[in-house]
Scaffold this motif. Structure first.
Motif, PDB file in Angstrom:
ATOM      1  N   ASP A 447       0.806  -1.230   0.000  1.00 40.35           N
ATOM      2  CA  ASP A 447       0.000   0.000   0.000  1.00 40.35           C
ATOM      3  C   ASP A 447       0.832   1.269   0.000  1.00 40.35           C
ATOM      4  O   ASP A 447       0.471   2.262   0.648  1.00 40.35           O
ATOM      5  N   LEU A 448       1.928   1.231  -0.724  1.00 40.35           N
ATOM      6  CA  LEU A 448       2.772   2.425  -0.806  1.00 40.35           C
ATOM      7  C   LEU A 448       2.270   3.378  -1.896  1.00 40.35           C
ATOM      8  O   LEU A 448       2.786   4.468  -2.063  1.00 40.35           O
ATOM      9  N   VAL A 449       1.287   2.908  -2.651  1.00 40.84           N
ATOM     10  CA  VAL A 449       0.746   3.727  -3.752  1.00 40.84           C
ATOM     11  C   VAL A 449      -0.756   3.874  -3.504  1.00 40.84           C
ATOM     12  O   VAL A 449      -1.440   2.869  -3.323  1.00 40.84           O
ATOM     13  N   PRO A 450      -1.274   5.092  -3.475  1.00 38.79           N
ATOM     14  CA  PRO A 450      -2.705   5.248  -3.207  1.00 38.79           C
ATOM     15  C   PRO A 450      -3.555   4.621  -4.311  1.00 38.79           C
ATOM     16  O   PRO A 450      -3.128   4.559  -5.459  1.00 38.79           O
ATOM     17  N   LEU A 451      -4.736   4.176  -3.911  1.00 35.09           N
ATOM     18  CA  LEU A 451      -5.681   3.643  -4.894  1.00 35.09           C
ATOM     19  C   LEU A 451      -6.640   4.775  -5.262  1.00 35.09           C
ATOM     20  O   LEU A 451      -7.418   5.225  -4.422  1.00 35.09           O
TER      21      LEU A 451
END
Ligand SMILES: NC(=O)C1=CN([C@@H]2O[C@H](COP(=O)(O)OP(=O)(O)OC[C@H]3O[C@@H](n4cnc5c(N)ncnc54)[C@H](OP(=O)(O)O)[C@@H]3O)[C@@H](O)[C@H]2O)C=CC1
Ligand SMILES: O=C1O[C@H](COP(=O)(O)O)[C@@H](O)[C@H](O)[C@H]1O
Length: 494
Positions: A447-451
């Motif tokens: 989850d290091l990249v926002p959805l």
């Protein structure tokens, strides 16, 4: 074409009926199959030869691009089909299959050239390859080849393991990994378009190209494949294979470098930095072409808490002498506004500062439309005389007549039967593609990249526009350019 025994695992499945039988039928009609050709279909269902032939015929009526009204041709074609019940997990079934194959080869005086097509779930690929070897199916006098469907692995490690397993039974030159984008006619024409047009060759470098945009947008959602798709997402389903293969094909620069070299030269991403260059999206409810469309998490079979990506946009660079410093943007997604696969090359505008407002020009664009239409368009500037002589753009269009053109699966099956590996995904390319994608997979998992969410029927999340706006660019043919002054950090859209 050499006489061949075509052994199809997964003969009762969806891909076989939608793609493989129609493709084989068209090759048959075009006299591209040997007269001594036999197909042995396999599945667990208890079908007779006749029931199988009836299913094949039905699939031609439903899915063939050619009329399947010519009953004499159909009859002659389906005569070649035989069916054998088989559970791929039972070694005794391979021994039984060997007898069926040998009997057929004797009847038809076939030389023992065997094509094994694995149109089954990927969990069976390794097992089937090993069992073909163990049972003696792979030891005939003629050649043996393996056509293998996607997905090739779930990540770098599993792909390497699978490749090792396959390698115990088949040599690399005997393995034909299907990436159906490489079979698309426009993709197959790219090479010649570049190689046979010196004018294109000369501008195919960072001296002239400002940026490249590769898009594969789809209007469909997950359809019947929720169980598969919710574990792979757009990054594995489309990006790691089709999109990177398009990049390699485009990047090889009329053969001055190989596809492998292109992939080796793509600047690597660090997991911590993925957030800077990758946008992850998932569709919410919306409407497509006037019809309401459910959000991803409401689709049947999808985990209501799923954080799976149905859209990705990636910015990358190729560090070689031709491509250095050219931003390359790639995006793909489901439930978008239109079905379109295209490559847009935007050229630099060396003189733009010297133009008055009246004379201001747009950049030249070279557009390769891959599907659903095929064509090449060059967007140029011209003087619009009826409109006060302002400078405006006009497309110089070359659209191919697609009627009668073979489809991807026809091209690929034909090439594999000929032993031509050109338009298949080779192991070194597949491995490099997984290596490159691996930090993205990990960044998504952690989850290091926002959805970012986007309504169905749009061009993806706003964050995808902002990715290009950061460089002063915008996606051509859909979103409006985002003025830099209005730039909002992409994270704010999560
Ligand atoms: N469908 C598509 O559009 C695409 C599919 N693919 C790939 O193609 C492959 C096949 O997909 P698809 O046709 O959709 O899948 P389906 O689920 O429709 O078909 C699976 C096939 O595998 C057979 N099968 C399953 N288990 C066994 C077993 N233990 N022993 C023998 N046969 C078995 C089934 O036969 P039976 O039930 O009779 O045993 C059936 O023929 C997959 O790898 C998929 O990822 C790739 C791109 C697109
Ligand atoms: O491999 C796949 O491709 C299709 C899109 O293919 P196209 O030829 O229609 O562009 C995609 O829908 C599917 O999810 C994916 O597995």
């Amino acid at each position: 074409m050499e006489a061949t025994t075509f052994v199809l695992f997964g003969a009762t499945g969806d891909l076989a009926k939608r793609k493989i039988y129609p493709a084989l039928y068209n090759l048959f009609l075009d006299h591209k199959l040997s007269k001594s050709f036999t197909i042995i279909g396999l599945g667990r269902r208890e079908w007779s030869d006749e029931a199988f032939q009836a299913q094949v015929e039905q699939s031609l009526h439903t899915f063939s691009r050619r009329s399947a009204d010519d009953s004499a041709s159909i009859k002659a074609f389906i005569k070649a089909f035989r069916y054998s019940v088989m559970d791929v997990e039972r070694i005794e079934d391979y021994h039984k299959l060997l007898q069926v194959v040998e009997q057929r080869e004797q009847e038809l005086h076939l030389p023992g050239n065997r094509m094994f097509y694995l149109s089954v779930g990927p969990e069976f690929f390794g097992k089937i390859a090993a069992s073909i070897q163990e049972s003696g199916l792979g030891s005939a006098k003629g050649w043996k080849r393996l056509i293998i469907e996607k997905p090739f692995g779930h990540d770098l490690k599993s792909a390497q393991e699978l490749n090792q397993e396959l390698g115990k039974a088949f040599k690399e030159e005997e393995i034909f990994r299907i990436d159906h984008y490489l079979g698309k006619p426009m993709v197959q024409k790219l090479d010649v378009l570049e190689q046979s047009n010196p004018a294109l060759q000369d501008i195919w470098t960072n001296q002239y190209i400002a940026n490249v945009q590769i898009t594969a947008s789809e209007t469909v959602g997950v359809e019947e494949r929720a169980g598969y798709y919710d574990h792979v997402g757009a990054i594995r389903d489309m990006f790691q294979n089709h999109m990177l293969q398009l990049l390699m094909t485009l990047g090889k620069n009329d053969g001055r470098i190989s596809k492998r070299q292109v992939m080796e030269s793509v600047e690597p991403l660090l997991k911590e930095n993925v957030v800077n260059d990758v946008v992850r999206g998932q569709y919410t409810a919306g409407s497509i072409q006037g019809k309401p469309a459910a959000g991803y998490k409401d689709e049947p079979g999808i985990d209501p808490c799923s954080t799976n990506d149905t859209f990705v946009a990636v910015r990358l660079r190729i560090d070689d002498v031709f491509w250095r410093d050219i931003p390359i943007y790639i995006r793909t997604g489901k439930r978008m506004k239109e079905k379109s696969t295209r490559i847009v090359i935007e050229f630099k505008q060396p003189f733009k500062r010297s133009y008055s407002a009246q004379e201001r020009t747009a950049p030249n664009l070279l557009i390769f439309e891959i599907s659903p239409n095929e064509g090449v368009t060059l967007q140029i500037n011209h003087k619009d005389l009826p409109n006060k002589g302002v400078t405006s753009t006009i497309p110089v269009d070359l659209h191919f007549n697609q009627s009668g053109e073979p489809e991807a699966y026809e091209n690929l099956i034909y090439d594999a039967l000929q032993g031509d590996p050109t338009f298949f995904a080779h192991w070194d390319e597949v491995e490099l593609a997984w290596k490159w994608v691996q930090p993205i997979l990990e960044a998504f998992e952690e989850d290091l990249v926002p959805l970012h969410h986007y309504p169905a029927g749009t061009y993806g999340p706003d964050a995808s526009d902002l990715l290009l706006a950061e460089d002063g660019n915008h996606w051509w043919f859909d979103s409006k350019p985002v003025p830099l002054a209005q730039r909002i950090p992409r994270e704010a859209y999560a």
